[in-house]
Design an enzyme around this catalytic site. Structure first.
Site, PDB file in Angstrom:
ATOM      1  N   TYR A   1      17.916  63.152  51.039  1.00  0.00           N
ATOM      2  CA  TYR A   1      16.909  64.066  51.563  1.00  0.00           C
ATOM      3  C   TYR A   1      16.512  65.094  50.507  1.00  0.00           C
ATOM      4  O   TYR A   1      17.351  65.605  49.765  1.00  0.00           O
ATOM      5  CB  TYR A   1      17.449  64.807  52.801  1.00  0.00           C
ATOM      6  CG  TYR A   1      16.467  65.861  53.290  1.00  0.00           C
ATOM      7  CD1 TYR A   1      15.444  65.525  54.171  1.00  0.00           C
ATOM      8  CD2 TYR A   1      16.532  67.173  52.820  1.00  0.00           C
ATOM      9  CE1 TYR A   1      14.520  66.477  54.588  1.00  0.00           C
ATOM     10  CE2 TYR A   1      15.607  68.125  53.242  1.00  0.00           C
ATOM     11  CZ  TYR A   1      14.609  67.770  54.117  1.00  0.00           C
ATOM     12  OH  TYR A   1      13.690  68.700  54.512  1.00  0.00           O
TER      13      TYR A   1
ATOM     14  N   SER B   1       8.922  75.892  58.264  1.00  0.00           N
ATOM     15  CA  SER B   1       8.039  74.827  58.775  1.00  0.00           C
ATOM     16  C   SER B   1       7.743  75.001  60.260  1.00  0.00           C
ATOM     17  O   SER B   1       7.009  74.223  60.845  1.00  0.00           O
ATOM     18  CB  SER B   1       8.676  73.460  58.531  1.00  0.00           C
ATOM     19  OG  SER B   1       9.982  73.424  59.074  1.00  0.00           O
TER      20      SER B   1
ATOM     21  N   LYS C   1     -35.294  65.618  67.473  1.00  0.00           N
ATOM     22  CA  LYS C   1     -34.069  64.970  66.996  1.00  0.00           C
ATOM     23  C   LYS C   1     -33.023  64.751  68.086  1.00  0.00           C
ATOM     24  O   LYS C   1     -32.794  65.596  68.930  1.00  0.00           O
ATOM     25  CB  LYS C   1     -33.423  65.808  65.873  1.00  0.00           C
ATOM     26  CG  LYS C   1     -34.208  65.851  64.582  1.00  0.00           C
ATOM     27  CD  LYS C   1     -34.426  64.483  63.942  1.00  0.00           C
ATOM     28  CE  LYS C   1     -33.180  63.913  63.327  1.00  0.00           C
ATOM     29  NZ  LYS C   1     -32.741  64.664  62.148  1.00  0.00           N
TER      30      LYS C   1
ATOM     31  N   GLU D   1     -21.118  59.849  63.337  1.00  0.00           N
ATOM     32  CA  GLU D   1     -21.121  60.387  61.968  1.00  0.00           C
ATOM     33  C   GLU D   1     -19.799  61.080  61.652  1.00  0.00           C
ATOM     34  O   GLU D   1     -19.234  60.930  60.574  1.00  0.00           O
ATOM     35  CB  GLU D   1     -22.263  61.394  61.798  1.00  0.00           C
ATOM     36  CG  GLU D   1     -23.642  60.764  61.761  1.00  0.00           C
ATOM     37  CD  GLU D   1     -24.710  61.851  61.721  1.00  0.00           C
ATOM     38  OE1 GLU D   1     -25.054  62.293  60.620  1.00  0.00           O
ATOM     39  OE2 GLU D   1     -25.180  62.267  62.796  1.00  0.00           O
TER      40      GLU D   1
ATOM     41  N   SER E   1     -31.307  69.107  66.907  1.00  0.00           N
ATOM     42  CA  SER E   1     -31.510  69.873  65.687  1.00  0.00           C
ATOM     43  C   SER E   1     -32.070  71.235  66.080  1.00  0.00           C
ATOM     44  O   SER E   1     -32.855  71.341  67.027  1.00  0.00           O
ATOM     45  CB  SER E   1     -32.504  69.136  64.787  1.00  0.00           C
ATOM     46  OG  SER E   1     -33.158  70.049  63.935  1.00  0.00           O
TER      47      SER E   1
ATOM     48  N   ASN F   1      19.095  66.970  58.421  1.00  0.00           N
ATOM     49  CA  ASN F   1      18.448  65.846  57.733  1.00  0.00           C
ATOM     50  C   ASN F   1      18.322  64.611  58.624  1.00  0.00           C
ATOM     51  O   ASN F   1      17.266  63.972  58.668  1.00  0.00           O
ATOM     52  CB  ASN F   1      19.206  65.513  56.445  1.00  0.00           C
ATOM     53  CG  ASN F   1      19.209  66.681  55.480  1.00  0.00           C
ATOM     54  OD1 ASN F   1      18.496  67.667  55.699  1.00  0.00           O
ATOM     55  ND2 ASN F   1      20.001  66.587  54.418  1.00  0.00           N
TER      56      ASN F   1
ATOM     57  N   THR G   1     -26.562  39.996  56.204  1.00  0.00           N
ATOM     58  CA  THR G   1     -25.686  40.056  55.035  1.00  0.00           C
ATOM     59  C   THR G   1     -26.487  40.856  54.011  1.00  0.00           C
ATOM     60  O   THR G   1     -27.717  40.742  53.978  1.00  0.00           O
ATOM     61  CB  THR G   1     -25.339  38.659  54.479  1.00  0.00           C
ATOM     62  OG1 THR G   1     -26.553  37.995  54.136  1.00  0.00           O
ATOM     63  CG2 THR G   1     -24.578  37.805  55.493  1.00  0.00           C
ATOM     64  N   HIS G   2     -25.819  41.678  53.265  1.00  0.00           N
ATOM     65  CA  HIS G   2     -26.503  42.598  52.336  1.00  0.00           C
ATOM     66  C   HIS G   2     -27.489  43.516  53.062  1.00  0.00           C
ATOM     67  O   HIS G   2     -28.439  44.002  52.472  1.00  0.00           O
ATOM     68  CB  HIS G   2     -27.252  41.842  51.227  1.00  0.00           C
ATOM     69  CG  HIS G   2     -26.456  40.743  50.597  1.00  0.00           C
ATOM     70  ND1 HIS G   2     -25.719  40.911  49.445  1.00  0.00           N
ATOM     71  CD2 HIS G   2     -26.248  39.464  50.983  1.00  0.00           C
ATOM     72  CE1 HIS G   2     -25.109  39.778  49.138  1.00  0.00           C
ATOM     73  NE2 HIS G   2     -25.408  38.885  50.068  1.00  0.00           N
TER      74      HIS G   2
HETATM   75  N1  ARG Z   1      12.391  71.499  58.204  1.00  0.00           N
HETATM   76  C1  ARG Z   1      13.067  70.474  57.494  1.00  0.00           C
HETATM   77  C2  ARG Z   1      12.121  69.276  57.302  1.00  0.00           C
HETATM   78  O1  ARG Z   1      11.156  69.233  57.942  1.00  0.00           O
HETATM   79  C3  ARG Z   1      14.279  70.029  58.246  1.00  0.00           C
HETATM   80  C4  ARG Z   1      15.360  69.486  57.393  1.00  0.00           C
HETATM   81  C5  ARG Z   1      15.868  70.546  56.497  1.00  0.00           C
HETATM   82  N2  ARG Z   1      17.042  70.133  55.816  1.00  0.00           N
HETATM   83  C6  ARG Z   1      17.550  70.848  54.788  1.00  0.00           C
HETATM   84  N3  ARG Z   1      18.601  70.375  54.255  1.00  0.00           N
HETATM   85  N4  ARG Z   1      16.982  71.933  54.363  1.00  0.00           N
HETATM   86  O2  ARG Z   1      12.351  68.385  56.507  1.00  0.00           O
END
Ligand code: ARG
Length: 466
Positions: free
Chosen positions: A324, A30, A290, A297, A284, A117, A162-163
């Site tokens: 977790y 991650s 334009k 938008e 544009s 965790n 309204t509408h």
């Molecule tokens: N990268 C993990 C997350 O974002 C961190 C916690 C990972 N914990 C584990 N027991 N693998 O959740």
């Protein structure tokens, strides 16, 4: 991002006999997105180290070394001089490994009595708390800008719809105050959500707490949380606060999308009520005339993206058993994107609102069309003693006749009007004017410019009391 230099030994490698599959390594990592949690990860680690010293789990010498090491890493990170390793999976293990590389074996003591965790849950809460404060500050500024514009335009008459059909004349300032109220609820929702964000999961460890004599109240206090979370299992698994934030953000983006829709309509040649500054529009490549309202938008479009992230987070948590689960790693990208998007959209509005120019004449002319004062005529008849339902019928006939003659109600002669009800007098014309119509709605929350100005003052007091 590098994956082949430095110390890539897995902090959890002890029980493994073969190295991680390369695909799995990339698939489970991650760090490519959670690296941005680093300031909070370091802050959390420093608080954890201080607590380990206070409770006698770490010596003062070890703690000093660890904290100095973490601060050194922080300054490297701020300088952009940190080599993130995919093989070290996430922000937490990258920083922990860097600490050990930097200060040696003492670095290995930092993870005593905690788990990734509770660490990640702490990091996200710190991050979200900070983001809420940034966002709330922009909303606050935007609300103040709306009040300034509302004050400038308190007397400006426009058709209220309204509408999307002409309904009754309103003050443009009043319309802007409606936007103010929407943003006010958004602000309140964030503040309310912040109370549930601001709790410390640190010390829940993997899920069941730890065998060390930790002091969770102390880390909570050091990190500026209001209290530690009450149950260790819930602490590591709960992401309600992220969902709540996403829900609040989605409602807010829905509001911005509605404002955007109005800006898009009002800048069109057909309405031509307002002008946005050139610097907020684009042209544009083929049509030279334009001037497109791209910014509103895009904000309108981005509301879909934010609501999508809310759905992603809800679905992510659905069916997860305690405590977790790795699924939770999927909370970050939606959350990060959502917060970035919300901040950008609010900033766009903050730039646009004070620069709005009103075409007051066009607004007024539009309010003259569509028989916006028909209800005023009905109310006038009621005040002459006619039951409202009958008055409604009579005015309906007058409108039909005016449409046939291509006239406004105020352009019918007194004799013509008397033809619909003999009790109509000269004073009727007062209530058929736009100003008469506006001024007559002179009660709390009404559109009379006097009320609008009072509402602006009250709103300014509300902002000051935050
Ligand atoms: N990268 C993990 C997350 O974002 C961190 C916690 C990972 N914990 C584990 N027991 N693998 O959740």
């Amino acid at each position: 991002m590098s994956d082949n230099s430095g110390d890539t030994t897995k902090p959890w490698g002890g029980r493994f006999t073969e190295s991680t599959d390369e695909f799995v390594e990339r698939f489970t990592a991650s760090v490519s997105f959670d690296y941005r949690l680093y300031p909070y990860d370091i802050e959390g680690s420093i608080a954890h180290a201080r607590m380990l010293q206070k409770t006698g789990i770490l010596t003062p010498a070890d703690t000093t070394e660890i904290i100095a090491g973490l601060e050194g890493i922080r300054s490297d990170l701020e300088k952009g001089a940190f080599d993130w390793q995919v093989t070290l999976e996430d922000v937490h293990m990258n920083i922990e490994a860097a600490l050990t590389r930097r200060i040696g074996d003492t670095g290995k003591k930092l993870h005593t009595g905690r788990s990734r965790n509770d660490q990640v849950a702490t990091d996200i809460r710190l991050f979200v708390r900070q983001e809420i404060d940034f966002i709330a500050a922009i909303i606050d500024e935007l609300q103040a800008a709306l009040l300034d514009l509302a004050e400038r335009e308190a007397e400006t008459v426009m058709p209220g719809f309204t509408h999307l059909q002409t309904a009754q004349p309103v003050s443009f300032g009043h319309h802007l105050l409606a936007w103010f109220e929407m943003l006010d609820r958004d602000y309140q929702r964030l503040v309310d959500c912040r109370r549930r964000v601001n709790l410390s999961p640190l010390g829940a460890a993997a899920l069941a707490g730890t065998t060390f004599p930790i002091d969770r109240h102390y880390t909570s206090e050091l990190l500026g949380f209001s209290a530690p979370t009450a149950n260790s299992l819930d602490s590591v698994s709960d992401r309600d606060f992220a969902i709540e934030l996403a829900a609040a953000a989605s409602i807010m983006m829905t509001h911005l999308s509605r404002f955007s829709e109005e800006l898009v309509l009002w800048t069109s040649a057909q309405f031509d009520f307002i002008q946005l500054p050139d610097r907020f529009c684009t042209g544009s490549s083929i049509m030279p005339q334009k001037k497109n309202p791209d910014v509103p938008e895009l904000v309108r479009g981005k509301s879909g993206r934010v609501t999508g992230h809310l759905m992603a987070l809800l679905t992510l948590m659905k069916s997860q058993p305690l405590a977790y689960n790795k699924d939770n790693q999927e909370d970050k990208e939606p959350l990060f994107d959502l917060l970035d998007t919300v901040r950008d959209c609010l900033s766009a509005y903050l730039g646009m609102i004070p620069a709005i120019k009103c075409n007051r004449g066009n607004m007024r002319r539009a309010a003259m069309k569509g028989y916006a004062t028909a209800t005023d005529l009905a109310d006038y008849l009621v005040k002459k003693g006619i039951p409202f339902r009958d008055a409604h019928e009579i005015v309906g006939k007058a409108v039909a006749s005016a449409i046939e003659q291509e006239k406004d109600l105020s352009e019918l002669s007194l004799d013509e009007l008397k033809g619909f009800y003999s009790g109509i007098g000269e004073d009727v014309f007062e209530c058929l004017t736009l100003e008469g119509s506006l001024n007559a709605r002179d009660h709390f929350g009404g559109t009379a410019p006097k009320q609008v100005r009072q509402a602006i003052n009250t709103a300014r007091d509300r902002l000051a009391l935050r």
